[in-house]
Design an enzyme around this catalytic site. Sequence first.
Site, PDB file in Angstrom:
ATOM      1  N   LYS A  76       0.868  -1.238  -0.107  1.00 13.72           N
ATOM      2  CA  LYS A  76       0.049   0.103  -0.013  1.00 13.72           C
ATOM      3  C   LYS A  76       0.877   1.214   0.099  1.00 13.72           C
ATOM      4  O   LYS A  76       1.951   1.174   0.599  1.00 13.72           O
ATOM      5  CB  LYS A  76      -1.090   0.126   1.145  1.00 13.72           C
ATOM      6  CG  LYS A  76      -1.986   0.950   1.242  1.00 13.72           C
ATOM      7  CD  LYS A  76      -2.978   0.941   2.442  1.00 13.72           C
ATOM      8  CE  LYS A  76      -4.184   2.058   2.510  1.00 13.72           C
ATOM      9  NZ  LYS A  76      -4.808   2.078   3.332  1.00 13.72           N
ATOM     10  N   SER A 151      -9.970   2.099   2.286  1.00 14.55           N
ATOM     11  CA  SER A 151      -9.021   2.854   1.606  1.00 14.55           C
ATOM     12  C   SER A 151      -8.048   1.976   0.701  1.00 14.55           C
ATOM     13  O   SER A 151      -7.376   2.430  -0.304  1.00 14.55           O
ATOM     14  CB  SER A 151      -8.217   4.019   2.374  1.00 14.55           C
ATOM     15  OG  SER A 151      -7.406   3.498   3.417  1.00 14.55           O
ATOM     16  N   SER A 175     -10.448  -0.083   6.742  1.00 16.51           N
ATOM     17  CA  SER A 175      -9.911   0.042   5.345  1.00 16.51           C
ATOM     18  C   SER A 175      -8.983  -1.155   4.932  1.00 16.51           C
ATOM     19  O   SER A 175      -8.671  -1.440   3.867  1.00 16.51           O
ATOM     20  CB  SER A 175      -8.769   1.249   5.334  1.00 16.51           C
ATOM     21  OG  SER A 175      -9.631   2.283   4.899  1.00 16.51           O
TER      22      SER A 175
HETATM   23  N1  GLN Z   1     -13.648   4.571   5.519  1.00 17.49           N
HETATM   24  C1  GLN Z   1     -13.034   5.183   6.643  1.00 17.49           C
HETATM   25  C2  GLN Z   1     -12.401   6.578   6.379  1.00 17.49           C
HETATM   26  O1  GLN Z   1     -12.723   7.105   5.467  1.00 17.49           O
HETATM   27  C3  GLN Z   1     -11.920   4.327   7.035  1.00 17.49           C
HETATM   28  C4  GLN Z   1     -10.805   4.520   6.271  1.00 17.49           C
HETATM   29  C5  GLN Z   1      -9.304   3.774   6.856  1.00 17.49           C
HETATM   30  O2  GLN Z   1      -9.798   2.735   7.600  1.00 17.49           O
HETATM   31  N2  GLN Z   1      -8.318   4.068   6.646  1.00 17.49           N
HETATM   32  O3  GLN Z   1     -11.859   7.293   7.326  1.00 17.49           O
END
Ligand code: GLN
Length: 483
Positions: A76, A151, A175
């Site tokens: 990532k 994400s 995410s």
């Molecule tokens: N969807 C959540 C956010 O937008 C979680 C994102 C994540 O876990 N990095 O913050």
Amino acid sequence: MSIHNKTIAQLSQGLKAGDFSSVELTQHYLDRINTSDLNAFITVTDELAMKQAQAADDKIAKGAGNILTGIPYAHKDIFCTNGVKTSAGSKMLDNFISPYDATVSHKLNQADLVMLGKANMDEFAMGSSNENSYFGDVKNPWNENKIPGGSSGGSAAAVAGRLAPFATGTDTGGSIRQPASLCGITGLKPTYGRVSRYGMIAYASSLDQAGPMTQTAHDAALVLNVMAGFDEKDSTSTERDVEDYTASLNDSIKGLTIGLPKEFFSEGLDDEVASQVMAAVKEFESMGATVKEVSLPNSAYAIPTYYIVAPCECSSNLSRLDGVRYGYRCDDPKDLEDLYLRSRSEGFGEEVKRRIMIGAYALSAGYYDAYYLKAQKTRHLISEDFKKAFKDVDVIMGPVSPTTAFDLGSVKDPVSMYLADIYTLSANLAGLPGMSIPAGFSQNLPVGLQLIGNYWSESKLLNIAHQFQQQTDWHTQTPEEKG
Ligand code: GLN
């Protein structure tokens, strides 16, 4: 079986047996990546990968190395990688070549793994659909009109699309688990403090945690063995020995008590997702588990709590990106204020700016008590709910996401997007480990089952997931075969 459908465990055997070399394997994946239209990668590190693969082959030839030597992966783009662009999905860091390795990157290098490239992601890990990346949307390999989740959408799409045998992810509010669920792969978010955050570009430091995204629970255990561990460079990492996470995969789960939180099966949950999740729970019952209803009464506050805490932390973390030290700088600034203002306005995307503003507002002198402090108190209550529930049950199960993957471009307002995180946020707020494992399909799109365990129960979760994967074949299905 095509080589790219093999698990890490199978690839490792093939490498040791000399069925193929790491160079051949790596080339195979690079070819797949370079002809894929999923947009799963921001940077493909062909040359570096081939060098690492050659070094791995040399080791294997000498009979040296470990079980992961020569296995390729997608990293990532939130993990700093020495000498390689590390963008976090943002224009702000489009020109940032990291001068050092994150601890996770370092550990993966030490284990002789081969980095194929840096996986696409929502900008600074903010998002649930991968539509917030400066480098464009990622497509879901099961249906290219659908989002892969976010994400870590590039990571999930890479594994599901068989562009890499595994990927790294990070999970601040879901995410790892949510894209794993929507792409039909296995994802594990460890207990907060299990994996070092050093060199992992910070979104919300009290919630961020890295973990593996793989085809199987067995593979997740192999990768967690390398990722986990205390790091003196991360003051929130925990001084606790790393277990061998593969050691108890084959333990019997007879007598396991599963808790189903009634709040996870109420309004807003898609009927077909609910029925796939319940079918998976039934499967566990047939394997000797018993099921109990539990209650997490404060989980209704997870979304408002998270969407105060995370923006507050991100507004502080991202303040370092000011156009002065590194990252994007606007052209011809008039003065210092103009430099700050335009560099940040031009360098950050919409969602990131929205969160910085919410966070700065919630932390401001007059509002701190009303928002930030209140959210911290609610966060504590959410953790207490889990503490109570884990007195009666060994693991909590439920859906990961209220729906399967939705259409790219279809969710326009931010609050509706935040609702996608309803079942994943609580584990982050409490710091608990969680997994998503493939548990079926609804209209040809994958459905994930979420497992949430007590603190430090990664081995138990992997054991439960592995046992399920011995009885079911959801995790072996591929978009190629289905499509
Ligand atoms: N969807 C959540 C956010 O937008 C979680 C994102 C994540 O876990 N990095 O913050």
